[in-house]
Design a protein around this motif. Sequence first.
Motif, PDB file in Angstrom:
ATOM      1  N   PRO A 687       0.827  -1.206   0.000  1.00 40.73           N
ATOM      2  CA  PRO A 687       0.000   0.000   0.000  1.00 40.73           C
ATOM      3  C   PRO A 687       0.865   1.262   0.000  1.00 40.73           C
ATOM      4  N   ILE A 688       0.420   2.265  -0.733  1.00 43.51           N
ATOM      5  CA  ILE A 688       1.143   3.536  -0.836  1.00 43.51           C
ATOM      6  C   ILE A 688       0.143   4.672  -0.680  1.00 43.51           C
ATOM      7  N   ALA A 689       0.502   5.654   0.101  1.00 43.50           N
ATOM      8  CA  ALA A 689      -0.276   6.883   0.216  1.00 43.50           C
ATOM      9  C   ALA A 689       0.639   8.045  -0.131  1.00 43.50           C
ATOM     10  N   GLY A 690       0.096   9.086  -0.741  1.00 41.73           N
ATOM     11  CA  GLY A 690       0.980  10.185  -1.091  1.00 41.73           C
ATOM     12  C   GLY A 690       0.270  11.348  -1.737  1.00 41.73           C
ATOM     13  N   LYS A 691       1.076  12.337  -2.108  1.00 43.86           N
ATOM     14  CA  LYS A 691       0.531  13.566  -2.673  1.00 43.86           C
ATOM     15  C   LYS A 691       1.509  14.138  -3.687  1.00 43.86           C
ATOM     16  N   THR A 692       0.974  14.577  -4.809  1.00 47.08           N
ATOM     17  CA  THR A 692       1.770  15.253  -5.829  1.00 47.08           C
ATOM     18  C   THR A 692       1.821  16.748  -5.521  1.00 47.08           C
ATOM     19  N   GLY A 693       2.750  17.432  -6.155  1.00 49.55           N
ATOM     20  CA  GLY A 693       2.853  18.875  -5.985  1.00 49.55           C
ATOM     21  C   GLY A 693       3.541  19.524  -7.158  1.00 49.55           C
ATOM     22  N   THR A 694       3.025  20.666  -7.574  1.00 41.38           N
ATOM     23  CA  THR A 694       3.606  21.420  -8.685  1.00 41.38           C
ATOM     24  C   THR A 694       3.555  22.896  -8.342  1.00 41.38           C
ATOM     25  N   SER A 695       4.673  23.597  -8.482  1.00 40.15           N
ATOM     26  CA  SER A 695       4.687  25.029  -8.208  1.00 40.15           C
ATOM     27  C   SER A 695       4.455  25.808  -9.502  1.00 40.15           C
ATOM     28  N   PHE A 703       6.744  14.620  -5.577  1.00 36.07           N
ATOM     29  CA  PHE A 703       5.852  13.586  -5.055  1.00 36.07           C
ATOM     30  C   PHE A 703       6.386  13.194  -3.693  1.00 36.07           C
ATOM     31  N   VAL A 704       5.495  13.185  -2.711  1.00 38.19           N
ATOM     32  CA  VAL A 704       5.862  12.737  -1.383  1.00 38.19           C
ATOM     33  C   VAL A 704       4.856  11.676  -0.976  1.00 38.19           C
ATOM     34  N   GLY A 705       5.364  10.539  -0.567  1.00 37.43           N
ATOM     35  CA  GLY A 705       4.484   9.434  -0.232  1.00 37.43           C
ATOM     36  C   GLY A 705       5.119   8.495   0.762  1.00 37.43           C
TER      37      GLY A 705
END
Length: 908
Positions: A687-695, A703-705
């Motif tokens: 299982p993986i949980a995470g969040k993308t991000g773009t400035s 990506f931090v997960g």
Amino acid sequence: MDFSRKGVVKKQRDIKSTSKRLNTKIRITLFRVSLICIVCLGIVGVVAVSGAVKGIIESAPDISQVNIDPEGFASYIYYNDGTLAQELIGAESNRVLVSIDEIPDVLKNAFVALEDERFYEHDGIDVYGIFRAGFSVLKTQGLGFGGSTLTQQLIKIKVFNYGNEPNAVDKIVRKIQEQYLAIKLEDIYTKDEILEAYLNNINLGNGAYGVQTAAQSYFGKDVSELTLSEASVIAPIALSPVRCNPINYPERNSERRQSCLDNMLRLGYITQKDYDAALADDVYSRIKQYNEEKAPSTYYSYFTDAVIDQVLSDLQTKKGYTQDDAAYMLYSGGLKIYTTQDKTVQGIVDKHFQDEKNFPAIGEGSYYEMKYDLSVYDDEDNATHYHFNDMLEYFKDFKDTKGLYYHDPYSAKVGINSLGYSKEDMEAKIEEFRNSKVKGNQVYVENKQITLQPQTSMTIMDQHNGNVVALYGGRGTKTGNRTTNRASSSKRQVGSTFKVLASFLPALDSGRYTLASVMDDSEYTYPNSTDTVTNWNKKYKGLSTMREAIYNSMNIVACRFMEAVTPRKGFDYLTNLGFDLIELKVMDNGKTYSDIGVPLALGGITEGVTNVELTAGYAAIANGGVYNEPIYYTKVVDQNGKVILSNEPSSKQVMYTSTAWLLTNAMEDTVKRGTATSIGFRNYSMPIAGKTGTSTKDYDLWFVGYTPYYTSAIWTGFDYNFSQKEKSYHKALWRNIMEEIHSTLRLENKAFAKPDSIVSARICTKSGQLAVPGVCDKALSGDCTRTEYFAKGTVPTQTCTVHQKVSICKVSGHFASPYCPLDSLVEKVYLIKDEKSPTDDTPYLLPTGDMATPCPIHSEGTVAPPTDGNDDETPVGPENPDEENQKPVEPTTTPPPVIIIPPTDNQP
């Protein structure tokens, strides 16, 4: 001469003459006076020399203050399994202390035989050696001296910093004091103690200090394993660590080696057989082969750089060292630093980051980035400084006919840019510009940087204890020590990764909102501003739950939740998660900056954050709401085995355990069906949980997960902000690295641990309230129900109020009247919402205007009136004779439109 009788008589007469006798008497008197003067001068000279020597001796350092113990030892950094990771070697500190018992007799005897063969007989100075040195001085008319005992050499090293005085007087003074102190030293220490100190202090070339490091440097073995042949190579180096280096000057070393072996044989330290065997050994070939095969020295890793920074800081803040003392202790204190770095995990990261196939190809997303500064000095040392903009101006008319240079679409620059496809072409441009500014033999200083871009960084942390197990601070192979570490020290804008931490976390943790809580994804303007906010896909979804906003990375919903909980609350949560943000900063021009505002929800901060900070923030969610300050080492031990720094993790609960699990569950959807579907492992189940991000302008991509084991953030971007052409390679890199780590370590596939405080309920995703069966699941927009998770006490108690089931007459399209035939009716579930601008909800809104009026086609006269119970009188409607026995339809009540923003307060 006349030897006749007459001549002899004349001679006698002359001798007896008065004048002759007077002359003789005067000469004798003068001789006596001269002799007396010479004696007096000698006495005065002796007294003067004696006084001078006495003064020199009295000015010598106090022997009680002389420390012969070796100083300056290499420090060692270890992986978390205890194996050696790196050596830290300061100036004159490549030394490992060994006791006299560990040093073999062949090596001790080699030094004694070559440097001081009467070492065990004299009391610090060798009188015979002194006379021999004096004769050498008279013969050569130089002050090379010689004749120094090992004790004197030790004094020279420890007290007089190896000598090397600038003039003869100072050298004579040092020599006298050295001999005096040597005698005193022998009254305090035994011969073995002096020899041990000498053999651990001596410079033996090739960066090696002391015999243990020399044995490792030249032969790759412990000093106790040295043979006679090898010992006779090391001892000669003491005379000149440069000229007698057996690697660079084997011939000169060999000459003194021969003398060493000759002396050892003469003094009885070795037998003829030993002597012959040593000379027969082709020792220099072995030295050459070992040093050619030996792994070349490498630069400190990015992880080591981070460890150095943290240890230096802690030595100052926790132990009170000055900056200089902390640096000396670190590089020369012989410390043992036990780190959190996992050798296997770091090896996997290194392999992927040093493989260019994992990055965009040159010209297809990757470029060389050039920065250049030049300072030119005239004859009077006046400097003219040229910066990179001057170089751009110089080439402003350069025509990019070869496509060598990339132009940022957001930049209006002409001519060359800082980015190009060819490193060689950049070098040529730099040389051309420099030649245009440097005239003749002018002195110049330049700062040239040509770096492959975009750069990338990654941090991997064990969320359970804050241990950073691996990191990489830049793309490709590292090319220096303490270089820019994009993982631990470079601050970058974080974009959408802050939505979870700054907005959804405080909203959820407050108890007022849940993953089911709804906000309207519609046109939005920041408070007290004209700046509008749009989503990454330029669309408006309408009423959306917090869960949807998380996995679809919805900007507007994040901002609305931020407004609801207040930016101050979001700022406080981020500060509690270890982020160094700006509350209020006043510049010299009077302009103020603050990170407290609704833009904080979208990563709108002044200075940015580091990769490590972001990893630690998400690790707190992965760790059930417990934040651990990231650490790179666990303890630092000095040479005596004493722990001088203990780096226990600093932990604190920063959110409810239920909040952490709910956010994790929502971010699992990011990988399953949201903005990071490419992140899921391909060949290993986890299982993986995470969040993308773009400035802004794609300057920063994140990506931090996390998995149940590790939390990791990856960043990519140009060091000097350019938009990126390739926008997904970092996700593949994160996936490949993390999947290999989990599979290599054979980590068990397990779900994120769900606390007992989590319950579930069926809710409507348009209202956030309990779903109404047959209504919310029959909405025109599709089934709007799902089973959602809640912290106990936050389950909504009210049923959905935004869906309305309405009977519609298929013939007219209007709301059904009581007179519409049953077979003309259809039930539709509309959305009740006050909408000011179009969204995805618009087609499904409850009709207004004419459509909301009862059906105009069917009226009272189109159906039969109710019967009175007489079966013989069954009237039939004149216009619809086939619609017998139809009952009138009850009129539908149309409730007023309702909007649920913000949702009902469900705080327990």
